[in-house]
Scaffold this motif. Structure first.
Motif, PDB file in Angstrom:
ATOM      1  N   PRO A  27       0.825  -1.223   0.000  1.00 35.87           N
ATOM      2  CA  PRO A  27       0.000   0.000   0.000  1.00 35.87           C
ATOM      3  C   PRO A  27       0.852   1.262   0.000  1.00 35.87           C
ATOM      4  N   GLY A  76      -4.105   6.755  -4.831  1.00 35.11           N
ATOM      5  CA  GLY A  76      -4.077   7.003  -3.401  1.00 35.11           C
ATOM      6  C   GLY A  76      -4.736   8.319  -3.043  1.00 35.11           C
ATOM      7  N   ARG A  77      -4.573   8.704  -1.791  1.00 34.61           N
ATOM      8  CA  ARG A  77      -5.190   9.924  -1.302  1.00 34.61           C
ATOM      9  C   ARG A  77      -4.310  11.143  -1.569  1.00 34.61           C
ATOM     10  N   TYR A 122      -1.661   7.609   2.855  1.00 34.23           N
ATOM     11  CA  TYR A 122      -2.562   7.587   3.996  1.00 34.23           C
ATOM     12  C   TYR A 122      -3.696   6.582   3.815  1.00 34.23           C
ATOM     13  N   GLY A 123      -3.987   5.879   4.912  1.00 32.90           N
ATOM     14  CA  GLY A 123      -5.094   4.933   4.906  1.00 32.90           C
ATOM     15  C   GLY A 123      -4.825   3.671   4.125  1.00 32.90           C
ATOM     16  N   ALA A 124      -3.597   3.531   3.614  1.00 34.70           N
ATOM     17  CA  ALA A 124      -3.286   2.376   2.760  1.00 34.70           C
ATOM     18  C   ALA A 124      -4.380   2.183   1.720  1.00 34.70           C
ATOM     19  N   ALA A 125      -4.812   3.313   1.147  1.00 37.02           N
ATOM     20  CA  ALA A 125      -6.004   3.322   0.297  1.00 37.02           C
ATOM     21  C   ALA A 125      -5.761   2.733  -1.088  1.00 37.02           C
ATOM     22  N   TRP A 126      -4.495   2.627  -1.497  1.00 35.57           N
ATOM     23  CA  TRP A 126      -4.211   2.092  -2.837  1.00 35.57           C
ATOM     24  C   TRP A 126      -2.982   1.207  -2.768  1.00 35.57           C
TER      25      TRP A 126
END
Length: 364
Positions: free
Chosen positions: A257, A304-305, A260-264
């Motif tokens: 990942p 990602g973010r 932030y947030g391991a979003a992608w």
């Protein structure tokens, strides 16, 4: 490493601005041009844009401080205050500075009539609500307001009569016909009065050709006022090129990942680039995965973010981007209209939201 690295900056192409003004002048013909520079000239820098503009007849801004900033910078061209004055105390200042307020309600009219210590007669504009239903007097009030303005000693001559179209960016919308009809009826007793109706969209759509002033805003900056088109379709050139350096390039394994947030996380091994721009610079925080970023002659997807100072770009397995390369977030190679479409907003918002910390580099 490629070029010296920089955080976000906007290269403002003043030749493109002059080109766009020439295109607008050809469309406007004998009509006068009120160039709209509100909201810091749509993010392009109020004073420098005003200084660079040629072949326009007046400048339009929304707020008193914008108008006074231009006067303090030595701008002598007529300035129209589109929202008018907010307090009676501003009236003598506007008169002394030859700033022309738009009168759009009876309260303003009464304040203007009662104003004291107004040493200079001022020109004014009178806005009529023909269907936008935001600002403007009712058509039934035009006669009273027009005559009242003529009777005020510190008003210089008859007002310019104006209105604003709600749906000019949809040229075939029935609302345009209704508003044009109402405006024509409202001003019919005042033959010979100076009039204004067309913004950028109406100008390019050929709506309201019979009126004296046109009020281009977005088109000055090279942006299309219509959805599903870009400025280039109308012979316009992008004035703002929002850019930032690639400050990190690294290889990422499949499934790892990023951000932030391991979003992608990539489905396969890839490379990522970190670009020095974020929501602190006005880049939209809600930009979704896949929003295009132009680097080295091609578009890459943002992933990602969006962070305050950085975004992440998927550069793919075949790396063609180097540390220090310049990424274009929108501009000549990547139209702001395309970015706005990807983000789910409008070009106006992207341009106006460019933060003050973003350096504006003016290119003659």
């Amino acid at each position: 490493m490629a070029d010296a690295m920089r955080p976000a900056w906007a290269a403002i192409n003043l030749q493109a601005l002059q080109h766009n003004t020439h295109v607008i002048r050809k469309l406007a013909g004998e009509r006068r041009i009120l160039g709209i520079l509100k909201a810091n000239a749509y993010g392009h820098g109020l004073t420098r844009i005003a200084q660079a503009l040629a072949d326009i007849d007046a400048i339009g801004v929304a707020r008193v401080d914008e108008a006074l900033q231009l006067r303090n910078a030595g701008i002598t061209r007529p300035i129209v205050l589109l929202e008018g004055f907010f307090a009676a105390e501003q009236i003598p200042v506007l008169a002394a500075s030859s700033i022309q307020p738009v009168i759009h309600n009876m309260h303003q009219l009464e304040q203007l009539a009662a104003a004291e210590h107004v040493s200079d007669a001022m020109r004014v504009w009178l806005k009529i609500d023909t269907g936008m239903h935001r600002l403007g007097i009712e058509p039934s009030q035009v006669s009273t307001c027009y005559q009242r303005l003529l009777d005020i000693p510190h008003v210089n001559g008859a007002p310019v009569l104006m209105s604003h179209l709600a749906c000019a960016d949809e040229p075939d919308h029935e609302q345009n016909r209704k508003q044009l009809t109402r405006f024509s009826e409202a001003i019919s007793p005042y033959q010979g009065s100076v009039t204004s109706m067309a913004n950028s969209a109406a100008l390019f759509a050929g709506i309201g050709k019979e009126y004296d002033w046109v009020r281009p805003g977005l088109a000055l900056y090279g942006v299309s006022p219509f959805s599903e088109t870009i400025g280039r379709d109308y012979g316009l050139e992008a004035v703002m090129n929002l850019q930032a350096s690639v400050i990190s390039v690294r290889k990422i394994k499949a499934g790892e990942p990023v951000g932030y947030g391991a979003a992608w996380a990539p489905a396969t091994d890839t490379h990522i680039g970190i670009v020095a721009i974020g929501y602190g610079d006005g880049y939209p925080r809600h930009a979704p995965e896949g929003t295009p970023v132009w680097i080295g002659g091609r578009c890459y997807p943002m992933v990602g973010r969006v962070a305050m100072d950085m975004i992440t770009v998927d550069l793919g397995a075949d790396l063609r981007v180097a540390l220090g390369d310049t990424a274009q977030l929108w501009g000549r190679d990547l139209p702001v209209e395309k970015v706005a479409e990807a983000v789910g907003t409008i070009p106006y918002e992207l341009l106006c939201n460019v933060a003050r910390r973003v350096q504006l580099d003016y290119l003659d």
